[in-house]
Design a protein around this motif. Structure first.
Motif, PDB file in Angstrom:
ATOM      1  N   GLY A 107      -2.226 -11.049 -15.508  1.00  0.00           N
ATOM      2  CA  GLY A 107      -1.144 -10.710 -16.425  1.00  0.00           C
ATOM      3  C   GLY A 107      -0.830  -9.225 -16.446  1.00  0.00           C
ATOM      4  O   GLY A 107      -1.233  -8.455 -15.585  1.00  0.00           O
ATOM      5  N   MET A 108      -0.111  -8.828 -17.491  1.00  0.00           N
ATOM      6  CA  MET A 108       0.348  -7.442 -17.626  1.00  0.00           C
ATOM      7  C   MET A 108      -0.807  -6.456 -17.823  1.00  0.00           C
ATOM      8  O   MET A 108      -0.705  -5.302 -17.426  1.00  0.00           O
ATOM      9  N   THR A 109      -1.902  -6.896 -18.406  1.00  0.00           N
ATOM     10  CA  THR A 109      -3.057  -6.015 -18.577  1.00  0.00           C
ATOM     11  C   THR A 109      -3.576  -5.549 -17.227  1.00  0.00           C
ATOM     12  O   THR A 109      -3.887  -4.373 -17.041  1.00  0.00           O
ATOM     13  N   GLU A 110      -3.657  -6.485 -16.264  1.00  0.00           N
ATOM     14  CA  GLU A 110      -4.139  -6.145 -14.929  1.00  0.00           C
ATOM     15  C   GLU A 110      -3.152  -5.239 -14.190  1.00  0.00           C
ATOM     16  O   GLU A 110      -3.556  -4.382 -13.412  1.00  0.00           O
ATOM     17  N   VAL A 111      -1.855  -5.427 -14.433  1.00  0.00           N
ATOM     18  CA  VAL A 111      -0.856  -4.548 -13.830  1.00  0.00           C
ATOM     19  C   VAL A 111      -1.069  -3.123 -14.330  1.00  0.00           C
ATOM     20  O   VAL A 111      -1.110  -2.166 -13.553  1.00  0.00           O
ATOM     21  N   GLY A 112      -1.222  -2.969 -15.657  1.00  0.00           N
ATOM     22  CA  GLY A 112      -1.468  -1.642 -16.238  1.00  0.00           C
ATOM     23  C   GLY A 112      -2.766  -1.041 -15.740  1.00  0.00           C
ATOM     24  O   GLY A 112      -2.824   0.161 -15.429  1.00  0.00           O
ATOM     25  N   LEU A 113      -3.809  -1.852 -15.636  1.00  0.00           N
ATOM     26  CA  LEU A 113      -5.100  -1.373 -15.146  1.00  0.00           C
ATOM     27  C   LEU A 113      -4.999  -0.940 -13.683  1.00  0.00           C
ATOM     28  O   LEU A 113      -5.549   0.094 -13.300  1.00  0.00           O
ATOM     29  N   THR A 114      -4.278  -1.704 -12.869  1.00  0.00           N
ATOM     30  CA  THR A 114      -4.084  -1.350 -11.464  1.00  0.00           C
ATOM     31  C   THR A 114      -3.350  -0.023 -11.339  1.00  0.00           C
ATOM     32  O   THR A 114      -3.752   0.857 -10.568  1.00  0.00           O
ATOM     33  N   ILE A 115      -2.289   0.148 -12.115  1.00  0.00           N
ATOM     34  CA  ILE A 115      -1.525   1.394 -12.082  1.00  0.00           C
ATOM     35  C   ILE A 115      -2.390   2.569 -12.539  1.00  0.00           C
ATOM     36  O   ILE A 115      -2.369   3.644 -11.936  1.00  0.00           O
ATOM     37  N   ALA A 116      -3.185   2.351 -13.600  1.00  0.00           N
ATOM     38  CA  ALA A 116      -4.062   3.422 -14.093  1.00  0.00           C
ATOM     39  C   ALA A 116      -5.108   3.802 -13.045  1.00  0.00           C
ATOM     40  O   ALA A 116      -5.378   4.995 -12.835  1.00  0.00           O
ATOM     41  N   MET A 117      -5.679   2.824 -12.356  1.00  0.00           N
ATOM     42  CA  MET A 117      -6.686   3.123 -11.335  1.00  0.00           C
ATOM     43  C   MET A 117      -6.075   3.857 -10.147  1.00  0.00           C
ATOM     44  O   MET A 117      -6.696   4.764  -9.585  1.00  0.00           O
ATOM     45  N   MET A 175       5.665   4.504  -5.515  1.00  0.00           N
ATOM     46  CA  MET A 175       5.794   3.333  -4.685  1.00  0.00           C
ATOM     47  C   MET A 175       4.775   2.263  -5.103  1.00  0.00           C
ATOM     48  O   MET A 175       5.131   1.091  -5.213  1.00  0.00           O
ATOM     49  N   ILE A 176       3.552   2.686  -5.345  1.00  0.00           N
ATOM     50  CA  ILE A 176       2.516   1.736  -5.755  1.00  0.00           C
ATOM     51  C   ILE A 176       2.841   1.149  -7.117  1.00  0.00           C
ATOM     52  O   ILE A 176       2.665  -0.054  -7.341  1.00  0.00           O
ATOM     53  N   VAL A 177       3.333   1.979  -8.036  1.00  0.00           N
ATOM     54  CA  VAL A 177       3.703   1.490  -9.368  1.00  0.00           C
ATOM     55  C   VAL A 177       4.776   0.414  -9.239  1.00  0.00           C
ATOM     56  O   VAL A 177       4.695  -0.636  -9.882  1.00  0.00           O
ATOM     57  N   ALA A 178       5.761   0.645  -8.391  1.00  0.00           N
ATOM     58  CA  ALA A 178       6.842  -0.330  -8.217  1.00  0.00           C
ATOM     59  C   ALA A 178       6.311  -1.649  -7.669  1.00  0.00           C
ATOM     60  O   ALA A 178       6.646  -2.723  -8.190  1.00  0.00           O
ATOM     61  N   PHE A 179       5.485  -1.586  -6.644  1.00  0.00           N
ATOM     62  CA  PHE A 179       4.964  -2.821  -6.068  1.00  0.00           C
ATOM     63  C   PHE A 179       3.985  -3.527  -7.004  1.00  0.00           C
ATOM     64  O   PHE A 179       3.954  -4.751  -7.050  1.00  0.00           O
ATOM     65  N   ALA A 180       3.196  -2.765  -7.750  1.00  0.00           N
ATOM     66  CA  ALA A 180       2.277  -3.389  -8.699  1.00  0.00           C
ATOM     67  C   ALA A 180       3.045  -4.054  -9.837  1.00  0.00           C
ATOM     68  O   ALA A 180       2.729  -5.171 -10.249  1.00  0.00           O
ATOM     69  N   ALA A 181       4.056  -3.362 -10.351  1.00  0.00           N
ATOM     70  CA  ALA A 181       4.829  -3.898 -11.479  1.00  0.00           C
ATOM     71  C   ALA A 181       5.741  -5.046 -11.063  1.00  0.00           C
ATOM     72  O   ALA A 181       5.947  -5.994 -11.824  1.00  0.00           O
ATOM     73  N   LEU A 182       6.288  -4.967  -9.856  1.00  0.00           N
ATOM     74  CA  LEU A 182       7.245  -5.981  -9.405  1.00  0.00           C
ATOM     75  C   LEU A 182       6.635  -7.020  -8.481  1.00  0.00           C
ATOM     76  O   LEU A 182       7.363  -7.820  -7.886  1.00  0.00           O
ATOM     77  N   GLY A 183       5.312  -7.004  -8.355  1.00  0.00           N
ATOM     78  CA  GLY A 183       4.638  -7.903  -7.414  1.00  0.00           C
ATOM     79  C   GLY A 183       4.994  -9.363  -7.599  1.00  0.00           C
ATOM     80  O   GLY A 183       5.361 -10.054  -6.653  1.00  0.00           O
ATOM     81  N   LYS A 184       4.923  -9.852  -8.839  1.00  0.00           N
ATOM     82  CA  LYS A 184       5.221 -11.267  -9.083  1.00  0.00           C
ATOM     83  C   LYS A 184       6.680 -11.582  -8.788  1.00  0.00           C
ATOM     84  O   LYS A 184       6.990 -12.634  -8.232  1.00  0.00           O
ATOM     85  N   ALA A 185       7.580 -10.673  -9.147  1.00  0.00           N
ATOM     86  CA  ALA A 185       9.004 -10.895  -8.875  1.00  0.00           C
ATOM     87  C   ALA A 185       9.267 -10.932  -7.369  1.00  0.00           C
ATOM     88  O   ALA A 185      10.058 -11.757  -6.892  1.00  0.00           O
ATOM     89  N   ILE A 186       8.601 -10.056  -6.624  1.00  0.00           N
ATOM     90  CA  ILE A 186       8.753 -10.049  -5.165  1.00  0.00           C
ATOM     91  C   ILE A 186       8.227 -11.350  -4.576  1.00  0.00           C
ATOM     92  O   ILE A 186       8.844 -11.930  -3.675  1.00  0.00           O
ATOM     93  N   PHE A 187       7.105 -11.834  -5.100  1.00  0.00           N
ATOM     94  CA  PHE A 187       6.554 -13.103  -4.624  1.00  0.00           C
ATOM     95  C   PHE A 187       7.550 -14.237  -4.831  1.00  0.00           C
ATOM     96  O   PHE A 187       7.785 -15.047  -3.941  1.00  0.00           O
ATOM     97  N   HIS A 188       8.117 -14.316  -6.047  1.00  0.00           N
ATOM     98  CA  HIS A 188       9.069 -15.385  -6.348  1.00  0.00           C
ATOM     99  C   HIS A 188      10.343 -15.255  -5.523  1.00  0.00           C
ATOM    100  O   HIS A 188      10.880 -16.257  -5.047  1.00  0.00           O
ATOM    101  N   LEU A 189      10.817 -14.043  -5.329  1.00  0.00           N
ATOM    102  CA  LEU A 189      12.045 -13.817  -4.577  1.00  0.00           C
ATOM    103  C   LEU A 189      11.915 -14.297  -3.135  1.00  0.00           C
ATOM    104  O   LEU A 189      12.812 -14.944  -2.600  1.00  0.00           O
ATOM    105  N   PHE A 190      10.780 -13.988  -2.501  1.00  0.00           N
ATOM    106  CA  PHE A 190      10.592 -14.343  -1.097  1.00  0.00           C
ATOM    107  C   PHE A 190       9.760 -15.608  -0.892  1.00  0.00           C
ATOM    108  O   PHE A 190       9.507 -16.004   0.248  1.00  0.00           O
ATOM    109  N   GLY A 191       9.306 -16.234  -1.962  1.00  0.00           N
ATOM    110  CA  GLY A 191       8.504 -17.444  -1.842  1.00  0.00           C
ATOM    111  C   GLY A 191       7.120 -17.193  -1.272  1.00  0.00           C
ATOM    112  O   GLY A 191       6.572 -18.026  -0.555  1.00  0.00           O
TER     113      GLY A 191
END
Length: 154
Positions: A85-95, A1-17
């Motif tokens: 960017g994507m580096t921070e997404v990967g770092l967040t998922i790794a942490m 669940m966390i991986v999905a929200f971390a990876a799709l965070g920007k898309a979710i932001f754009h989708l819902f404004g």
């Protein structure tokens, strides 16, 4: 669940404004409230089967949003991952993977940890963790307010 929200965070932001300041303000409030309840030593009503009303569906919380990936965790993951960017997404998922491993070890040795700490030690640890969560929540809130003020000044 966390991986999905971390990876799709920007898309979710754009989708819902949703803006980053809005997420930081809402996430900061959620994280602060969780920390505040830990500081008070109170349990969540949702996870206490004795205090659940007939109208409360206790099954909704564990199935929809597990205890370890609740709203505060999701908001924190999206806050860290979506701001860069994507580096921070990967770092967040790794942490979060490291945190899952630490949590697993704590669960496996929970009986020993409770025996060593005792009830008083567990209460102190809970309150200290609550203080840290409350401070993280306030920091997220302040960053959100600062970002909002900057946003409206543009």
């Amino acid at each position: 669940m966390i991986v999905a929200f971390a990876a799709l965070g920007k898309a979710i932001f754009h989708l819902f404004g949703i803006t980053m300041p809005a997420l930081r303000i809402a996430g900061g409030i959620l994280v602060f409230l969780i920390g505040y309840h830990m500081l008070q030593g109170s349990n969540s009503k949702m996870h206490d089967s004795e205090s659940a009303d007939e109208d409360d569906d206790i099954a909704i919380s564990p199935l929809a949003v597990p205890l370890l990936a609740g709203p505060g965790t999701i908001a924190t993951a999206m806050n860290f991952a979506a701001s860069k960017g994507m580096t921070e997404v990967g770092l967040t998922i790794a942490m979060f993977a490291v945190l899952c491993l630490i949590t697993f070890v704590c669960f496996m040795f929970s009986a020993r940890i409770v025996a060593v700490l005792g009830k008083g030690g567990l209460s102190i640890a809970t309150r200290l963790m609550g203080l840290i969560l409350a401070v993280i929540g306030i920091q997220m809130l302040l960053e959100g307010i600062s970002g909002f003020v900057h946003f409206i000044n543009l």
